[in-house]
Design an enzyme around this catalytic site. Structure first.
Site, PDB file in Angstrom:
ATOM      1  N   SER A  85     -72.739 -65.893 -94.792  1.00  0.00           N
ATOM      2  CA  SER A  85     -72.205 -64.556 -95.050  1.00  0.00           C
ATOM      3  C   SER A  85     -73.316 -63.573 -95.379  1.00  0.00           C
ATOM      4  O   SER A  85     -73.325 -62.437 -94.899  1.00  0.00           O
ATOM      5  CB  SER A  85     -71.204 -64.608 -96.215  1.00  0.00           C
ATOM      6  OG  SER A  85     -70.141 -65.475 -95.926  1.00  0.00           O
ATOM      7  N   GLN A 122     -62.913 -59.025 -93.189  1.00  0.00           N
ATOM      8  CA  GLN A 122     -64.084 -58.706 -92.372  1.00  0.00           C
ATOM      9  C   GLN A 122     -63.943 -57.367 -91.661  1.00  0.00           C
ATOM     10  O   GLN A 122     -64.947 -56.722 -91.346  1.00  0.00           O
ATOM     11  CB  GLN A 122     -64.356 -59.812 -91.354  1.00  0.00           C
ATOM     12  CG  GLN A 122     -64.939 -61.074 -91.961  1.00  0.00           C
ATOM     13  CD  GLN A 122     -65.166 -62.172 -90.947  1.00  0.00           C
ATOM     14  OE1 GLN A 122     -64.832 -62.034 -89.757  1.00  0.00           O
ATOM     15  NE2 GLN A 122     -65.728 -63.279 -91.388  1.00  0.00           N
ATOM     16  N   ASP A 135     -62.132 -70.520 -98.531  1.00  0.00           N
ATOM     17  CA  ASP A 135     -62.909 -71.483 -97.754  1.00  0.00           C
ATOM     18  C   ASP A 135     -62.950 -72.844 -98.434  1.00  0.00           C
ATOM     19  O   ASP A 135     -63.229 -73.863 -97.785  1.00  0.00           O
ATOM     20  CB  ASP A 135     -64.346 -70.984 -97.549  1.00  0.00           C
ATOM     21  CG  ASP A 135     -64.454 -69.993 -96.401  1.00  0.00           C
ATOM     22  OD1 ASP A 135     -63.488 -69.856 -95.632  1.00  0.00           O
ATOM     23  OD2 ASP A 135     -65.519 -69.354 -96.272  1.00  0.00           O
TER      24      ASP A 135
END
Length: 435
Positions: free
Chosen positions: A25, A178, A321
């Site tokens: 990221s 995102q 995640d």
């Protein structure tokens, strides 16, 4: 060749000290900001994985000058103050959601016409909310296959935005934060400033905070009033040297192994100063009975004696995640483990909720699947070949289950190359040391 990984069952606690790659990221955000800065930026601790290599290849295809030293984990990018060197071309983002969303937004702000292509996996992931905003801003977005999905042809706005007033847009981030990160990251290309009104119930998140923190580190500030994100006119990125922090997401697998085996794990350079939201998983392990301490090398997690973990109900929206990581160790808890508020993970590399439930069921573990949550009951996993759905996190997380259960096999382990190509080599080495 047998493309499977056979997990070694361990019979004693682990005592692991491990180094993980740089954060995906952070790497991909830093690459984009370096490309938009004025001058050369040197990035240290860069992650080299399928996703980041695709991002690097895209920047090279667009004409940016890059110097890459993979062995030293250093990349230098020469930016041109928000201008893209090429005026046309095609880029391939692979399966990288960050590259797909961030680079599409960048191309939409630029001068020129470009095609954004992707893997079959990425072609299934949502893009429409971002396309809609970019279209409203003046970019031409033509879907070349299915409407609302990649691949697309993008004709950029260039200098066609009004010069005096800030650009006002509305955005729904319920399917992916995102989209918002993409607009924030390219906002310095919009010289008159950008105001983003978030229309979904979800207004913020840990990855958005990473974006804003990193923008600030590169000299670009943003404001948030609870609904609106504001980037003022004249905002620009400053070139320089930037250190990428280690991947906390990857670190969590080793911390979970310590929790599961009643041992200890230290991941080098992972500290509470890291900005990644997956640090919350370490706090979760603490709630399940683990000890957490700081060491000079990094955060250390010590599992409870015998790996006797407590059941838990947890909202994992901001560190989803790790849903697969928690699910992989959940059967060994002393009570139910319920993971809530994770409906958005159905739209990631795989339908992760369904994948988790399918593989737990394959191992004989009782669980319930809801639209945005999972309930996992304690049980004794049975030998199974775990399907990974071309999803790196399914492969890496479910290897943990095999540390306490004989006969767990991971199908297609190299899908982990998306973010951590050496994961199973590192895992294997650590397991061999623990026999």
């Amino acid at each position: 060749m047998d493309n499977r990984y056979y997990v070694h069952k361990l019979d004693k606690p682990v005592n692991w000290v491990v180094e993980v790659p740089g954060s995906k990221s952070v790497t991909n955000r830093a690459l984009l900001m370096a490309a938009l800065a004025d001058g050369t930026t040197t990035l240290k601790g860069v992650l080299f994985s399928d996703d980041s290599r695709n991002f690097l290849a895209c920047l090279q295809s667009l004409g940016f000058a890059l110097e890459i030293d993979e062995q030293a984990k250093v990349v230098s990018v020469t930016g041109q103050n928000g201008r893209i060197p090429a005026a046309e071309g095609e880029i391939y983002v692979g399966s990288a959601g960050t590259a797909a969303r961030f680079l599409t937004a960048m191309l939409a702000m630029a001068e020129g016409t470009f095609v954004v292509n992707a893997s079959q996996q990425m072609k299934k992931r949502p893009m429409k909310p971002l396309f809609d905003v970019l279209h409203c801003m003046g970019a031409e977005i033509v879907c070349l296959e299915e409407e609302g999905y990649l691949p697309v042809r993008v004709k950029g706005i260039g200098d066609r935005l009004p010069k005096k007033e800030p650009c006002h847009v509305k955005l729904d981030i319920s399917k992916s934060t995102q989209f918002l990160s993409a607009l924030l990251l390219v906002s310095p290309m919009i010289k008159q400033g950008l105001h983003i009104k978030v229309t979904s119930a979800r207004k913020e998140g840990s990855y958005i905070q990473i974006t804003r923190n990193m923008m600030e580190q590169f000299g670009a500030y943003s404001d948030f009033d609870g609904t609106n994100y504001i980037v003022n006119a004249g905002t620009a990125y400053i070139a320089g040297t930037y250190q990428i922090e280690p991947d906390v997401s990857a670190a969590c697998y080793f911390y979970a192994a310590a929790a599961l085996m009643g041992g200890s794990a230290i991941v080098k350079a992972v500290t509470w100063e890291c900005m990644q939201g997956d640090l919350k998983f370490i706090k979760l392990l603490e709630q399940m009975g683990c000890g957490v301490t700081n060491t000079p090398d990094g955060i250390a997690v010590k599992g409870p004696k015998g790996g006797r973990l407590k059941g838990i109900t947890v909202d994992m929206k901001d560190f989803s995640d790790q849903s697969m990581t928690l699910a992989a160790i959940a059967p060994y808890a002393d009570g139910d483990v319920r993971i809530e508020n994770i409906g958005h993970i159905r739209l990631q590399e795989s339908d992760r909720i369904h994948a988790i439930v399918s593989e737990l069921t394959r191992m004989g573990i009782e669980c319930e699947e809801q639209s945005d949550s999972i309930t996992i009951h304690p049980g004794t996993p049975q030998p199974a070949v775990i399907q990974t759905y071309d999803d790196h996190r399914m492969a890496m997380a479910f290897a943990l289950t095999g540390l306490r259960t004989e006969g767990i096999v991971i199908a297609d382990p190299m899908c982990c190359a998306k973010t951590f190509k050496e994961y199973f080599a590192v895992f294997d080495r650590l397991c061999s040391q623990s026999k």
